[in-house]
Scaffold this active site. Structure first.
Site, mmCIF file in Angstrom:
data_model
loop_
_atom_site.group_PDB
_atom_site.id
_atom_site.type_symbol
_atom_site.label_atom_id
_atom_site.label_comp_id
_atom_site.label_asym_id
_atom_site.label_seq_id
_atom_site.Cartn_x
_atom_site.Cartn_y
_atom_site.Cartn_z
ATOM 1 N N SER A 1 36.157 44.326 47.700
ATOM 2 C CA SER A 1 37.005 43.510 48.626
ATOM 3 C C SER A 1 36.962 44.350 49.629
ATOM 4 O O SER A 1 36.753 45.828 49.611
ATOM 5 C CB SER A 1 38.330 43.389 47.989
ATOM 6 O OG SER A 1 39.099 43.191 49.144
ATOM 7 N N TYR B 1 45.368 47.392 43.996
ATOM 8 C CA TYR B 1 44.099 46.575 44.090
ATOM 9 C C TYR B 1 43.064 47.492 44.931
ATOM 10 O O TYR B 1 41.918 47.459 44.411
ATOM 11 C CB TYR B 1 44.531 45.395 45.116
ATOM 12 C CG TYR B 1 43.461 44.417 45.354
ATOM 13 C CD1 TYR B 1 42.997 43.675 44.431
ATOM 14 C CD2 TYR B 1 43.152 44.050 46.635
ATOM 15 C CE1 TYR B 1 42.262 42.329 44.667
ATOM 16 C CE2 TYR B 1 42.042 43.347 46.869
ATOM 17 C CZ TYR B 1 41.727 42.507 46.002
ATOM 18 O OH TYR B 1 40.471 41.348 46.020
#
Length: 261
Positions: free
Chosen positions: A154, A167
C-alpha cells in the site's frame, strides 16, 4: 511468462476487490485459477463464473493454507503464479487522550498483531509454501523461469497516516521483504514483485459517505478519481508476463502522496 491454459494460479483475497479483478484477468487469459478467501459465498460464485476453484483459506493458519494448496493443486496442478491480495487494516493511534475525560490509552497489542499476522506474516506464509511447490516444476522457458509472485502492499508503506501504525508497518514489511525474497529465489527462476496501491474503488470504500469519497478522489493529482481494480489487475499481469520484472515495488496511485490525516 506466457499466460494460457497450461498455467495455474492462486489468488489470496480473491473473492472481492483487487483480488477478484485479478482472478478475472487471469481467467480471461485461460489460466486455471484457485481463489483463496474466507468469503465463501462470493468466492464460490466467482469460481463458478470463471470455471475455477474456491478454497476457504485463512492466511494466518498453516493448516488452512496447506489445505487450500492441496485442494487447488488437486484441481489444477502445481501453481506457477501466486498473487497475494488478502489483507486488512485498522485505525488506532499509538497513544491517545480521551477528549471526554482525559483518560490515556494505547494501541492494544493484540489489535496491532492481528494486522501484522494477516498482512505480513500471512503474505509470507503463502509465498514460502507456494514457492516451495514451484521448485518442483520444470522450467517453463530457456531461462529457467518456474514461477511469478505478486504481492499487495500500500502507499501507506511509505505515507502512513494518523492511526495507521499497524497497517503501515505490515505493508512496509511486505515492501521490505520483496527484494530479499526475490534474491532467495533467483537461482530457482521464481520472480517476486509488489504493488503499492493508492486509493482504490474497493468494497471497503463503497460504504464511505459521498462527501468523503469526493474529497479523497479530489486529492489524487491525476486522474482525480479512485483507482479501479482492473488497473491493479493489469499491473499484476504485466509483472507476471514480463520476465525482466523482478524484485520491484511499484506505486499505483495517480501520483498521490498521503497527508498525515
Amino acid at each position: 511468462m506466457k499466460l494460457d491454459s497450461t498455467v495455474s494460479a492462486v489468488v489470496t483475497g480473491g473473492a472481492s476487490g483487487l483480488g477478484a479483478a485479478t482472478v478475472r484477468a487471469l481467467a480471461a487469459k485461460g489460466v486455471k485459477v484457485a481463489i483463496f478467501d474466507l468469503q465463501t459465498e462470493k468466492g464460490e460464485a466467482l469460481a463458478a463464473e470463471i470455471g475455477g476453484v474456491f478454497c476457504e483459506v485463512n492466511v494466518t493458519s498453516d493448516e488452512s493454507v496447506d489445505a487450500g494448496l492441496e485442494k487447488a493443486r488437486a484441481a489444477h496442478g502445481q501453481e506457477r503464479v501466486l498473487v497475494n491480495c488478502a489483507g486488512t487494516g485498522n485505525a488506532i493511534k499509538t497513544a491517545s487522550r480521551s477528549r471526554e475525560d482525559g483518560a490515556i490509552k494505547h494501541f492494544p497489542l493484540d489489535a496491532f498483531n492481528w494486522v501484522i499476522q494477516i498482512n505480513l506474516v500471512g503474505t509470507f506464509r503463502c509465498i514460502a509454501k507456494s514457492a516451495a511447490g514451484m521448485l518442483t516444476l520444470d522450467p517453463a522457458d530457456e531461462f529457467g523461469e518456474r514461477g511469478a509472485i505478486v504481492n499487495t502492499a500500500s502507499v501507506a508503506a511509505e505515507d502512513g497516516q494518523v492511526g495507521q501504525a499497524a497497517y503501515a508497518a505490515s505493508k512496509g514489511g511486505v515492501v521490505g521483504m520483496t527484494l530479499p525474497i526475490a534474491r532467495d529465489l533467483m537461482n530457482e527462476g521464481i520472480r517476486v514483485n509488489t504493488i503499492l496501491p493508492g486509493i482504490f474503488d474497493t468494497p471497503l470504500m463503497k460504504g464511505a459517505p459521498d462527501n468523503v469519497k469526493d474529497a479523497l478522489a479530489a486529492s489524487v493529482p491525476f486522474p482525480k478519481r479512485f483507482g479501479q481494480p482492473v488497473e491493479y489487475a493489469a499491473l499484476a499481469l504485466t509483472m507476471i508476463e514480463t520476465s525482466y520484472f523482478n524484485g520491484e515495488d511499484v506505486r499505483l496511485d495517480g501520483g498521490i502522496r498521503m497527508a498525515p490525516r
